[in-house]
Design an enzyme around this catalytic site. Structure first.
Site, short mmCIF file in Angstrom:
data_model
loop_
_atom_site.label_atom_id
_atom_site.label_comp_id
_atom_site.label_asym_id
_atom_site.label_seq_id
_atom_site.Cartn_x
_atom_site.Cartn_y
_atom_site.Cartn_z
N THR A 218 -27.75 -36.52 11.37
CA THR A 218 -26.53 -37.27 11.10
C THR A 218 -25.51 -36.44 10.33
OG1 THR A 218 -25.64 -39.15 9.84
CG2 THR A 218 -27.67 -38.18 9.03
N TYR B 297 -29.58 -42.36 2.97
CA TYR B 297 -29.70 -42.13 4.41
C TYR B 297 -29.52 -40.65 4.73
CZ TYR B 297 -28.33 -41.97 9.31
OH TYR B 297 -28.23 -41.61 10.64
#
Length: 329
Positions: free
Chosen positions: A117, A141
């Site tokens: 990501t 995250y």
């Protein structure tokens, strides 16, 4: 010989399954169906419900289906949720990836494509963001994914694996043939939520943060069509199969749109002027994330075919209509 797709019943994973099947690959999907849907997996693929951390199960799947590559999508992906539940994210995204990597090594799998990501960049000082910039993720995250990148690199060095890490920017849209899309009713993706608002499935849309250092004060993101992203994975697979070196690459178009700009496009395409509520910033959201996206084109020969925000929005809306019909049955 087969490709194992972890999280293949989810949004991006299901599109990877479609692309693999379209070109005649054998596909095995491993998904615990916590956020995925069994019906999103075509009958031509083998669907096994289970957890990637179940090493006995994964070993059996690798052996029985002669798995040669793993495309690893299974993860939790909501930034504010990761801030509220960091331990859950480190368990699902990092600890379980470690288990999957151990199973891959034991099973003799030699090639892995890892779903990472742009959140690993945090608040980058450069835009567009190049892959080689120093990494400073600002939420659990992003940190959970960066830890997994490190593990994969170390495991590859120790055991002779080859890999491609793909750092996604903002994934949106749906399969142009209408076979899959973002199906979770509680997804937080902007285009998904705006589409639901346009179709009357939500009272409106909430915009989080209007005081960012951007031209209109709202966050800027690089939106990539999910099918283009899935095809980037195919290019990565071909690269590794022909002896290509391990790579870490951005997946984006190199152009950003603000939240306000996206909302305007959704209203234009849908023809609905849905209510928009302005709220404060969400925890963990950087102001701007736009990919420097030339390396993936050079290294993998990847050429996007759906780099058009109105097309992305239109196909996302079409999928929402399909879901509405499906859920009414």
């Amino acid at each position: 010989m087969a490709v194992l797709v972890s999280g293949g019943a989810g949004y991006i994973g299901s599109h990877m399954v479609l692309e693999l099947l379209d070109r005649g690959e054998s596909v095995v999907v491993l998904d615990n169906l916590s956020t995925g849907f069994w019906w999103a997996v075509p009958k031509e693929a083998v669907l096994i419900q289970g957890d990637i951390a179940d090493q006995e199960l994964v070993a059996r799947v690798i052996a029985e289906h002669a798995v040669t590559e793993i495309a690893h999508f299974a993860a939790r992906i909501v930034v504010p949720e990761s801030v509220a539940d960091p331990l859950g994210y480190y368990l699902n995204n990092t600890v379980k990836t470690r288990s999957l990597l151990e199973s891959a090594v034991r099973g003799g799998v030699q090639r892995i494509i890892f779903s990472s990501t742009a959140a690993v960049y945090g608040e980058p000082a450069i835009s567009p963001v190049p892959e080689e910039i120093e990494l400073h993720p600002i939420n659990p995250y992003g940190r959970s994914k960066l830890m997994s990148e490190w593990m994969l690199s170390d495991v590859a060095r120790a055991h002779g694996l080859s890999f491609v890490v793909l750092r996604y920017f903002n994934v949106a849209g749906a399969d142009p043939k209408g076979r899959s899309g973002q199906s979770s009713p509680n997804a937080t993706h902007l285009i998904k939520v705006a589409g639901q608002a346009a179709l009357g499935q939500r009272d409106g849309l909430e915009v989080f943060g209007t005081d960012y250092p951007t031209p209109d004060g709202t966050c800027i993101r690089d939106y990539i069509h999910v099918t283009d992203l899935a095809r980037a994975h195919l290019c990565a697979l071909d690269h590794l199969r022909t002896g290509g070196k391990s790579l870490t690459l951005n997946c984006g178009y190199g152009r950003g749109y603000s939240v306000n700009e996206v909302v305007a496009v959704v209203k234009k395409v849908s023809g609905v002027d849905f209510p928009v509520k302005l709220s404060g910033r969400r925890a963990g959201d950087p102001a701007s994330l736009v990919a420097k996206a030339d390396r993936i084109r050079t290294e993998l020969g990847w050429t996007p075919e759906h780099d058009d925000l109105e097309e992305i929005v239109r196909q996302a809306l079409d999928w929402e209509q399909r879901l509405k019909t499906r859920n009414a049955v």
